[in-house]
Design a protein around this motif. Structure first.
Motif, PDB file in Angstrom:
ATOM      1  N   LEU A  91       0.825  -1.199   0.000  1.00 39.69           N
ATOM      2  CA  LEU A  91       0.000   0.000   0.000  1.00 39.69           C
ATOM      3  C   LEU A  91       0.867   1.260   0.000  1.00 39.69           C
ATOM      4  CD1 LEU A  91      -2.785   1.328   0.188  1.00 39.69           C
ATOM      5  CD2 LEU A  91      -2.578   1.166   2.661  1.00 39.69           C
ATOM      6  N   ILE A  92       1.913   1.255   0.800  1.00 39.84           N
ATOM      7  CA  ILE A  92       2.822   2.407   0.849  1.00 39.84           C
ATOM      8  C   ILE A  92       3.470   2.629  -0.512  1.00 39.84           C
ATOM      9  CG2 ILE A  92       5.001   3.232   1.802  1.00 39.84           C
ATOM     10  CD1 ILE A  92       4.108   1.979   4.478  1.00 39.84           C
ATOM     11  N   ARG A  93       3.918   1.562  -1.155  1.00 43.91           N
ATOM     12  CA  ARG A  93       4.524   1.694  -2.493  1.00 43.91           C
ATOM     13  C   ARG A  93       3.540   2.294  -3.485  1.00 43.91           C
ATOM     14  NH1 ARG A  93       6.923  -3.312  -1.267  1.00 43.91           N
ATOM     15  NH2 ARG A  93       5.208  -4.395  -2.260  1.00 43.91           N
ATOM     16  N   ASN A  94       2.285   1.824  -3.446  1.00 44.56           N
ATOM     17  CA  ASN A  94       1.274   2.326  -4.383  1.00 44.56           C
ATOM     18  C   ASN A  94       0.956   3.798  -4.131  1.00 44.56           C
ATOM     19  OD1 ASN A  94       1.090  -0.166  -5.612  1.00 44.56           O
ATOM     20  ND2 ASN A  94      -0.664  -0.814  -4.395  1.00 44.56           N
ATOM     21  N   LEU A  95       0.807   4.175  -2.875  1.00 42.62           N
ATOM     22  CA  LEU A  95       0.500   5.571  -2.556  1.00 42.62           C
ATOM     23  C   LEU A  95       1.661   6.482  -2.935  1.00 42.62           C
ATOM     24  CD1 LEU A  95      -1.308   5.201   0.890  1.00 42.62           C
ATOM     25  CD2 LEU A  95      -2.335   5.640  -1.340  1.00 42.62           C
ATOM     26  N   ARG A  96       2.892   6.040  -2.663  1.00 47.96           N
ATOM     27  CA  ARG A  96       4.071   6.835  -3.041  1.00 47.96           C
ATOM     28  C   ARG A  96       4.152   6.999  -4.551  1.00 47.96           C
ATOM     29  NH1 ARG A  96       8.693   7.725  -0.499  1.00 47.96           N
ATOM     30  NH2 ARG A  96       9.848   6.938  -2.275  1.00 47.96           N
ATOM     31  N   ALA A  97       3.871   5.928  -5.288  1.00 44.72           N
ATOM     32  CA  ALA A  97       3.923   5.989  -6.748  1.00 44.72           C
ATOM     33  C   ALA A  97       2.897   6.998  -7.282  1.00 44.72           C
ATOM     34  CB  ALA A  97       3.678   4.612  -7.344  1.00 44.72           C
ATOM     35  N   GLU A  98       1.696   7.012  -6.687  1.00 48.63           N
ATOM     36  CA  GLU A  98       0.676   7.979  -7.100  1.00 48.63           C
ATOM     37  C   GLU A  98       1.180   9.405  -6.889  1.00 48.63           C
ATOM     38  OE1 GLU A  98      -2.953   7.327  -4.963  1.00 48.63           O
ATOM     39  OE2 GLU A  98      -3.196   5.294  -5.756  1.00 48.63           O
ATOM     40  N   LEU A  99       1.756   9.657  -5.726  1.00 50.00           N
ATOM     41  CA  LEU A  99       2.237  11.005  -5.417  1.00 50.00           C
ATOM     42  C   LEU A  99       3.408  11.419  -6.305  1.00 50.00           C
ATOM     43  CD1 LEU A  99       2.005  10.899  -1.531  1.00 50.00           C
ATOM     44  CD2 LEU A  99       0.623  12.288  -3.076  1.00 50.00           C
ATOM     45  N   VAL A 100       4.307  10.511  -6.573  1.00 49.83           N
ATOM     46  CA  VAL A 100       5.457  10.823  -7.427  1.00 49.83           C
ATOM     47  C   VAL A 100       4.994  11.090  -8.854  1.00 49.83           C
ATOM     48  CG1 VAL A 100       7.570   9.880  -8.440  1.00 49.83           C
ATOM     49  CG2 VAL A 100       7.145   9.636  -5.997  1.00 49.83           C
ATOM     50  N   ASN A 101       4.067  10.273  -9.358  1.00 48.48           N
ATOM     51  CA  ASN A 101       3.560  10.460 -10.718  1.00 48.48           C
ATOM     52  C   ASN A 101       2.803  11.773 -10.876  1.00 48.48           C
ATOM     53  OD1 ASN A 101       4.661   8.055 -11.549  1.00 48.48           O
ATOM     54  ND2 ASN A 101       2.775   6.893 -11.239  1.00 48.48           N
TER      55      ASN A 101
END
Length: 74
Positions: A38-48
């Motif tokens: 979940l942390i990886r997915n949320l971070r990826a959303e924010l970075v994108n």
């Protein structure tokens, strides 16, 4: 001598502005692997979206964003 954290005129210590894997596990009641996913997915959303730099610490997500996305109220 008094403890400095309760001395007159001293501001309280600042809160944490990020959630780590332990926090995610406690809030959602999930296991460690799911919390990291979940942390990886949320971070990826924010970075994108350009709202977070990739240099932000790995394994952490901004607490405000985590609470909004998981619909948790404090």
């Amino acid at each position: 001598m008094q403890d400095l954290s309760v001395a007159p005129g001293v501001l309280s210590t600042p809160g944490r502005y990020y959630c780590g894997v332990e926090d995610v596990m406690n809030y959602l009641g999930c296991k460690e692997n799911k919390a990291y996913e979940l942390i990886r997915n949320l971070r990826a959303e924010l970075v994108n979206d350009g709202k977070l730099t990739p240099s932000y610490p790995q394994g952490k997500v901004p607490k405000k964003y985590f609470m909004e996305r998981c619909m948790i109220e404090e």
